[in-house]
Design an enzyme around this catalytic site. Structure first.
Site, short mmCIF file in Angstrom:
data_model
loop_
_atom_site.label_atom_id
_atom_site.label_comp_id
_atom_site.label_asym_id
_atom_site.label_seq_id
_atom_site.Cartn_x
_atom_site.Cartn_y
_atom_site.Cartn_z
N CYS A 117 -21.30 -4.31 8.40
CA CYS A 117 -20.86 -3.74 9.67
C CYS A 117 -22.10 -3.35 10.46
CB CYS A 117 -19.94 -2.54 9.44
SG CYS A 117 -19.02 -2.02 10.92
N CYS A 119 -21.93 -0.22 12.52
CA CYS A 119 -21.80 1.15 13.02
C CYS A 119 -22.95 2.05 12.55
CB CYS A 119 -20.45 1.75 12.64
SG CYS A 119 -20.12 1.82 10.87
N CYS A 127 -19.01 -0.74 16.02
CA CYS A 127 -19.14 -1.71 14.93
C CYS A 127 -19.66 -3.08 15.36
CB CYS A 127 -17.79 -1.86 14.22
SG CYS A 127 -17.24 -0.33 13.44
N LYS A 194 -7.41 -1.92 7.63
CA LYS A 194 -8.22 -0.72 7.86
C LYS A 194 -7.68 0.02 9.08
CE LYS A 194 -12.98 0.81 8.65
NZ LYS A 194 -14.37 0.36 8.85
N ARG A 204 -18.56 9.77 8.35
CA ARG A 204 -19.45 9.65 9.50
C ARG A 204 -20.62 10.61 9.43
NH1 ARG A 204 -14.25 8.57 13.49
NH2 ARG A 204 -13.85 6.49 12.64
N ARG A 216 -12.44 4.07 17.73
CA ARG A 216 -12.35 2.69 17.24
C ARG A 216 -10.92 2.16 17.24
NH1 ARG A 216 -16.37 4.77 13.02
NH2 ARG A 216 -18.39 4.18 13.91
N GLU A 232 -2.11 -8.55 8.96
CA GLU A 232 -3.57 -8.56 8.91
C GLU A 232 -4.07 -9.09 7.57
OE1 GLU A 232 -6.28 -7.75 10.69
OE2 GLU A 232 -5.68 -6.42 12.34
N LYS A 247 -7.39 0.62 3.49
CA LYS A 247 -8.25 1.77 3.77
C LYS A 247 -7.68 2.55 4.95
CE LYS A 247 -13.00 3.05 4.94
NZ LYS A 247 -14.34 2.58 5.35
N SER A 273 -13.47 9.21 2.34
CA SER A 273 -14.20 10.48 2.33
C SER A 273 -13.32 11.69 2.57
CB SER A 273 -15.30 10.44 3.39
OG SER A 273 -14.75 10.21 4.69
N TYR A 312 -15.42 7.89 -4.27
CA TYR A 312 -16.51 8.83 -4.50
C TYR A 312 -16.28 9.64 -5.78
CZ TYR A 312 -17.09 7.53 0.36
OH TYR A 312 -17.23 6.80 1.51
#
Length: 325
Positions: A117, A119, A127, A194, A204, A216, A232, A247, A273, A312
């Site tokens: 990407c 971004c 992006c 997404k 971010r 976005r 998609e 996501k 996140s 994570y």
């Protein structure tokens, strides 16, 4: 006579024998964020336990990941210099290319997925190349530089490409560029579903990718749309994706299941996140049994149909699975 479901629940061994969904350490992909410099390991305040790391620290982290039995990482780069087109991402001497060479040299069997990407690399935080007339990203111009970025990742050792920018036609563009450059066997994990989600907030902070204007929503998906999500993913499959992704994950378990029912491809859930930060905040406040809630969340992704989980929590989950052996 009524059915006695408790017959198969009374003993721990019996419960284990009939368990339908199982977590394995090989299910996990662990995100890592590389920055320029040395000796840098900067914790992100909104994501306790997640760090921006210089390459020397990234290599130490990879050693820990391998020791835990985790088979894969997904790599994000934060360059020192950003510009309007994300030039660092298009350089063989850029942050990702350099990190890839070093990681694959030291850990040749670690599967390194690269987030593709712009971004993190652009001074505007969007992006790709901007379409100033419509104040959004120019889809087709971004496809051109995405193809260049993919080939750079491939040449420097990426084991899988994961384009996250949500540009229409990205999979067929990357498949063509990779095939033409001799990387026809390099798989693509599509960020196929997404959503334009508020759950991305803490990311971010760590990726330094907050848009300097707007948002976005003109290229990421509306969280309300289930059928579009399926469409998609099936379109990315038709274009040549090898793995599909949903996501975020936690608020979209229904979408994971719908897509799993519609495809024979592996499905990956990205445990993002914000989902991570919420559990960490709950643990800090003492209002949840953190390990149990975290592992219940992971098994929820598997039960919904995910074959892979980007999280994570991956190192913590691997530790818990090791203790259970």
């Amino acid at each position: 006579m009524f059915k006695r479901f408790r017959r198969l629940r009374l003993a721990p061994a019996m419960r284990d024998m009939v368990r339908e969904s199982r977590l394995n350490v090989s299910d996990f992909i662990y995100p890592l964020f590389v920055v320029p410099g040395s000796g840098i390991k900067k914790e992100i305040s909104s994501m306790p336990g997640v760090f921006q790391m210089s390459l020397d620290e990234i290599l130490k982290e990879c050693a820990e990941v391998v020791n835990l039995g985790i088979k894969s990482i997904i790599l994000f780069g934060i360059p020192s210099v950003k510009d309007s087109i994300g030039s660092d991402a298009l350089s063989n001497d850029g942050i990702i290319a350099t990190a890839l060479r070093a990681i694959k040299d030291k850990f040749p069997h670690l599967v390194v997925v690269t987030d593709l990407c712009f971004c993190e690399y652009t001074d505007h935080g969007h992006c790709g190349i901007l379409d100033h007339v419509h104040e959004t990203v120019d889809n087709d111009a971004t496809l051109e530089i995405s193809a260049k970025q993919a080939v750079i990742h491939a040449k420097n050792g990426a084991d899988m490409i994961a384009p996250s920018g949500m540009m229409d036609g990205i999979i067929t563009t990357l498949r063509g560029a990779l095939d033409d450059s001799g990387f026809e066997n390099l798989p693509i994990m599509a960020y196929s579903t997404k959503f334009a989600s508020a759950y991305y907030g803490p990311f971010r902070d760590v990726a330094e990718s907050t848009p300097s204007f707007g948002d976005r929503r003109s290229y990421q998906m509306d969280p309300a749309n289930r059928l579009e999500a399926i469409n998609e993913s099936l379109e990315d499959e038709a274009q040549g994706a090898d793995i599909l992704m949903v996501k975020p994950a936690l608020a979209y378990l229904d979408v994971i299941r719908e897509i799993k029912n519609a495809t024979l491809l592996p499905v990956c859930a990205y445990n993002v996140s914000g989902e991570y930060a919420l559990l960490k905040a709950g643990a800090k406040a003492g209002i949840i049994d953190y390990e149990r809630v975290m592992m219940e969340t992971m098994i929820g992704f598997k039960r919904a149909g995910a074959s892979l989980i980007i999280s994570y929590h991956a190192k913590e989950a691997a530790e818990i699975l090791r203790r259970a052996l």
